[in-house]
Scaffold this motif. Sequence first.
Motif, short mmCIF file in Angstrom:
data_model
loop_
_atom_site.label_atom_id
_atom_site.label_comp_id
_atom_site.label_asym_id
_atom_site.label_seq_id
_atom_site.Cartn_x
_atom_site.Cartn_y
_atom_site.Cartn_z
N ALA A 295 0.71 -1.22 0.13
CA ALA A 295 -0.06 -0.04 -0.18
C ALA A 295 0.77 1.16 -0.03
O ALA A 295 1.96 1.36 0.92
CB ALA A 295 -0.88 0.09 1.10
N LEU A 296 0.51 2.08 -0.88
CA LEU A 296 1.32 3.52 -0.77
C LEU A 296 0.97 4.30 0.52
O LEU A 296 -0.01 4.17 1.16
CB LEU A 296 0.48 4.48 -2.01
N GLU A 297 2.28 4.68 1.14
CA GLU A 297 2.22 5.46 2.32
C GLU A 297 1.45 4.32 3.64
O GLU A 297 1.33 4.74 4.43
CB GLU A 297 1.26 6.70 2.12
N GLY A 298 1.31 3.31 3.43
CA GLY A 298 0.80 2.42 4.26
C GLY A 298 -0.69 2.19 4.73
O GLY A 298 -0.97 1.39 5.40
N GLY A 299 -1.59 3.20 4.28
CA GLY A 299 -2.74 3.05 4.30
C GLY A 299 -3.69 4.41 3.76
O GLY A 299 -3.03 4.87 2.90
N LEU A 300 -4.62 4.78 4.57
CA LEU A 300 -5.57 5.85 3.94
C LEU A 300 -4.89 7.05 4.40
O LEU A 300 -3.98 7.33 5.33
CB LEU A 300 -6.94 5.69 5.08
N MET A 301 -5.30 8.21 3.31
CA MET A 301 -4.73 9.52 3.33
C MET A 301 -5.60 10.38 2.98
O MET A 301 -6.83 10.08 2.30
CB MET A 301 -3.82 9.40 2.12
N PRO A 302 -5.86 11.76 3.50
CA PRO A 302 -6.83 12.55 3.29
C PRO A 302 -6.66 13.00 1.76
O PRO A 302 -5.39 13.09 1.25
CB PRO A 302 -6.47 13.94 4.24
N ALA A 303 -7.77 13.03 1.16
CA ALA A 303 -7.80 13.38 -0.33
C ALA A 303 -7.42 14.88 -0.56
O ALA A 303 -8.24 15.67 -1.25
CB ALA A 303 -8.91 12.83 -0.99
N THR A 304 -6.37 15.63 -0.22
CA THR A 304 -5.89 16.86 -0.31
C THR A 304 -5.51 16.89 -1.62
O THR A 304 -4.99 15.95 -2.57
CB THR A 304 -4.91 17.40 0.77
N ALA A 305 -5.30 18.11 -2.10
CA ALA A 305 -4.99 18.30 -3.47
C ALA A 305 -3.56 17.78 -3.55
O ALA A 305 -2.98 17.28 -4.57
CB ALA A 305 -4.88 19.84 -3.82
N GLY A 306 -2.59 18.00 -2.67
CA GLY A 306 -1.20 17.54 -2.64
C GLY A 306 -1.09 16.25 -2.70
O GLY A 306 -0.28 15.33 -3.35
#
Length: 598
Positions: free
Chosen positions: A321-332
């Motif tokens: 998994a990218l970054e190991g898990g969930l990420m906020p859907a910010t523009a960046g």
Amino acid sequence: MLDIKKAGVLAAVAVVALCRAASASGLLVPTEQALPPLGIKSHRVAVQVKDGVATTALTEVFINTTKNRLEATYVFPIPGEAALVEFAMYVNGKRQTGEIVEAEKARTVYEDIVRRMRDPGLLEYMGARLLKLRVFPIEPESTQKIEVSYAYALPFDNGVYRYSFPLKTGEKASKVIEDSTFSVEIASTQAIASVYSPSHQVSVTRKDDRHAVAGFEEEGVMLEKDFVLYYSVADKDFGLSLLTCRVKDQDGYFALMLAPRVDIAEGEVMAKDVCFVLDTSGSMLQEDRIGSARAAVKFCLKSLGNEDRFALLPFSTAVDALEGGLMPATAGNVQKAVAYVDKLEARGGTALCAALVKALEMAPEGERPYMVVLITDGRPTIGTVEPDAIVEEVAKANKNNLRIFSFGIAERLDVPLLDAIAQKTKGYSEYVEPGREIETEVSSFFRKVSHPVLSGLKLDFGKVKVSDMYPQELPDLFRGSQLLAFGRYSGSGDVAVQLAGTVKGKKQQFAYDATFPEEASDNKFIPHLWAQRKIAYLLDEIRLHGETRELVEEVVRLSKEFGIATPYTSFLVLEDADAYIRHGIMRRQAMDTARQLA
């Protein structure tokens, strides 16, 4: 105007592989492998669509230009949930329809007749999408006429129905020597807004707001692309469509289509978590499936809301998994994920089961909706690879009743596996051929799965008693989709059909007026479609829990009664009525008469 952007000895394995790859209208392939498929003299298709259910009748005439008497295999693809209504061959100039018998008996009869140089045909169950008919003899320099008819409920999306028919016969297109005709008659209780074919130039005649005819006729045409037709219905008419078929003093059959109007403003849509499971195995290099998959994921990422979160889970031989898990859907974060997806390469095996289990285990605690979006060519090769075992492992890992949505990219997908995963998790599956306009397909797919409208569905039919309804567990409804159910009923009269469900945690109820008649002679395809679904349910039970005498006998009984080929039965066509009597086969026409007199 419709906006499309929005809107029997078994044949050799080589023959089956050829036909699965070809997605042909119908091929008549000699068992002598050195010979090519027989030429198509004429090809005629007549379609009748009534309230979203299409009955297709195909008549093909093949020509044997050799000086040899041939045995051949006719293969024909049909939609996965279609019910075969009838098939027939012309024997000595006379039309003979097929009969259902146990598979082993059909083979014995066929082989006995072939030895005596007679003329039968055998249609075998070949999975969800391919049926095959053995034909012998095809005389030198003669023609062979074959007729097939089937019925199925059309896919529905945001008020648009889609009808498709496979004409394409592989990389080298076949040519029809004489005429190729196609006609589609549409009858709808809802007003027809538009009729359009993106694949062929069709003439469209509008009889009135609820009837239309579309078609084309060509000579010497190449069968190089599949026929696709869209028709849309007016939004204001969304609601209930009920089709029934009933013999007086007997229980009836029905097909129910419901598209509830539930308006949810964008500000009211709940924030969600989405895990994108992306297949990057070596097989995704073929037909640039990986390019289509990248485009699909990037579109979905860019469609996320500000309050959403996402995880990216590419898999091949291993899962990471990218970054190991969930990420906020910010523009960046979205920009970072898009750049990451652009660099993904296709290599290694396909650990499909491990990837899905990992995605389910990543689900966080809490009330936010969490969904898994799988993008794959659907051919597992690493770890657990048996379809039944994959479905079972996914079900065990799905402790929180999460939805898995499958988007398949490839012509030769394991469609039954992806459909089974979606059905088991009350999700949704959709498929696209590589090279097609991926953004159009994905936008429709993701718009639906990211906006669940109604969950926990229950139906109440009032004074009418409904039984044997399929699906037995009603799936969730998504924006622009509809509920489709088939069942049996007793009792009659006008009723208010009640549909109850949950919208954003709040219970809602909808009422629709409907009439269940004591007698209905139209819609004779409804019993076939109902029986098809019941047989599919029974076969799933056999697949999941093993064979029992009761289940197999029920499959065989339904197969014979409704004329549906299964792994346990086959169609058999003989030259005349006396031939059936000699082999101890009771014809379905006689059984139908006996039931009506009982």
